[in-house]
Scaffold this active site. Structure first.
Site, PDB file in Angstrom:
ATOM      1  N   LYS A 125      -6.791   1.396  -3.303  1.00  0.00           N
ATOM      2  CA  LYS A 125      -6.501   0.881  -1.961  1.00  0.00           C
ATOM      3  C   LYS A 125      -6.735   1.956  -0.902  1.00  0.00           C
ATOM      4  CE  LYS A 125      -5.169  -1.750   1.387  1.00  0.00           C
ATOM      5  NZ  LYS A 125      -3.878  -2.409   1.491  1.00  0.00           N
ATOM      6  N   LYS A 142      -0.608   5.342   7.841  1.00  0.00           N
ATOM      7  CA  LYS A 142       0.013   5.656   6.547  1.00  0.00           C
ATOM      8  C   LYS A 142      -1.037   5.761   5.442  1.00  0.00           C
ATOM      9  CE  LYS A 142       1.199   2.178   4.217  1.00  0.00           C
ATOM     10  NZ  LYS A 142       1.753   0.920   3.659  1.00  0.00           N
ATOM     11  N   SER A 158       0.873  -1.178   0.000  1.00  0.00           N
ATOM     12  CA  SER A 158       0.000   0.000   0.000  1.00  0.00           C
ATOM     13  C   SER A 158       0.909   1.226   0.000  1.00  0.00           C
ATOM     14  CB  SER A 158      -0.897  -0.005   1.247  1.00  0.00           C
ATOM     15  OG  SER A 158      -1.764  -1.101   1.222  1.00  0.00           O
TER      16      SER A 158
END
Length: 307
Positions: A183, A251, A109
């Site tokens: 994502k 993140k 990711s």
């Protein structure tokens, strides 16, 4: 043997490289080995590679060396700087070891802009890259049921299908960077669902309900979700072992909140829920729980309620 793409992929002909053997990466690499593919791996800590070596994997000493003996290289690492280092480092990066028409598949990711940068660098070397982050956690990785969100050239993604089929179900979502954008959107949904599930369980307990009974009562209705199916019992059982680290949610959600800053067309997405979820997951990290699974978000809600 000619250049890999577009020659058909097969276990007897296609050599696979794999970088990143954490909780999910190791399970995914193991599935490819079990499917009969020849696998070379690179690990910053070589001792962690022993289980895969026992299945027949070979060990490389750098991403560059790994790429030299691979037709397709997968990366499944932690953060965008790790992606950049493993792929683009001018001395050891895998991109410089790939032969023409070889393919790099980043399943981390990561940042959409970095995915586009890597794609352009690869095309300048007559190679291909696909950004293909996944959703489904450690269970999906072990069972080969991951949702794979692929961006890049559509024909290359189609060519990779035999490998993706071992790992889960792939959906092509657009040009380079699109997989990462998909994502990020996925994580916004997952984060919101984890927050709702956590708060629902905390409220149910405070109200004197049996939390297991509560979950059984609502899972078949509108409150039910894949997040509940994957994590509900884990939360109730205080099983916070990671399928993905909570710090990774910080993140991913952070990229969602901040990615509009680079939008060249000036479009702005207001994401108050994602911003709140990012702060709550940041609370997990601040509490020393960043290496727990994202289902540990309930611990933050509990602390806010004095537990």
């Amino acid at each position: 043997m000619g250049t890999p793409y577009p020659n058909p992929i097969s276990p007897s002909q296609t050599r696979i490289g794999w970088i990143g053997i954490g909780v999910m990466g190791a399970a995914m690499a193991s599935r490819l080995l079990s499917a009969g593919y020849s696998l070379t791996i690179y690990a910053r800590t070589p001792s962690k590679a022993h289980p895969l070596q026992s299945q027949g994997a070979q060990l490389a000493h750098s991403p560059f060396q790994l790429a030299q003996v691979s037709d397709v290289v997968f990366t499944m690492v932690g953060h965008p700087p790790d992606v950049r280092s493993n792929i683009l480092d001018p001395e050891t990066g895998l991109l410089w070891g790939l032969r023409p028409n070889s393919v790099s598949v980043d399943m981390t990711s990561s940042h959409p802009a970095l995915a586009r940068e890597i794609f352009n660098a690869a095309r300048a070397k007559d190679c291909w890259t696909v950004d293909a982050p996944v959703s489904g956690g450690d269970i999906g990785a072990r069972e080969g049921k991951l949702a794979i969100l692929a961006g890049g050239d559509a024909s290359v993604v189609e060519w990779l299908a035999p490998l993706f089929d071992v790992l889960g179900k792939v959906t092509y979502v657009g040009p380079a960077g699109s997989g990462q954008n998909c994502k990020i959107a996925n994580q916004i949904v997952v984060g919101g669902n984890l927050l709702g599930l956590s708060e629902g369980l905390v409220f149910a307990e405070r109200a004197g309900l049996d939390v297991q009974q509560f979950m059984e009562a609502v899972r078949g209705g509108a409150a039910g979700s894949m997040v509940m199916e994957l994590f509900g019992d884990r939360i109730i059982g205080r099983d916070f072992r990671p399928g993905g680290f909570a710090e990774y949610m910080v993140k991913d959600l952070g990229m969602g909140v901040d990615v509009v800053e680079e939008n060249e067309e000036g479009r702005v997405a207001v994401l108050p829920g994602a911003a709140l979820c990012k702060q709550l997951f940041s609370g997990m990290v601040a509490n020393g729980d960043g290496k727990l699974g994202g289902q540990g978000l309930i611990t933050v809600i509990e602390r806010l309620n004095g537990k």
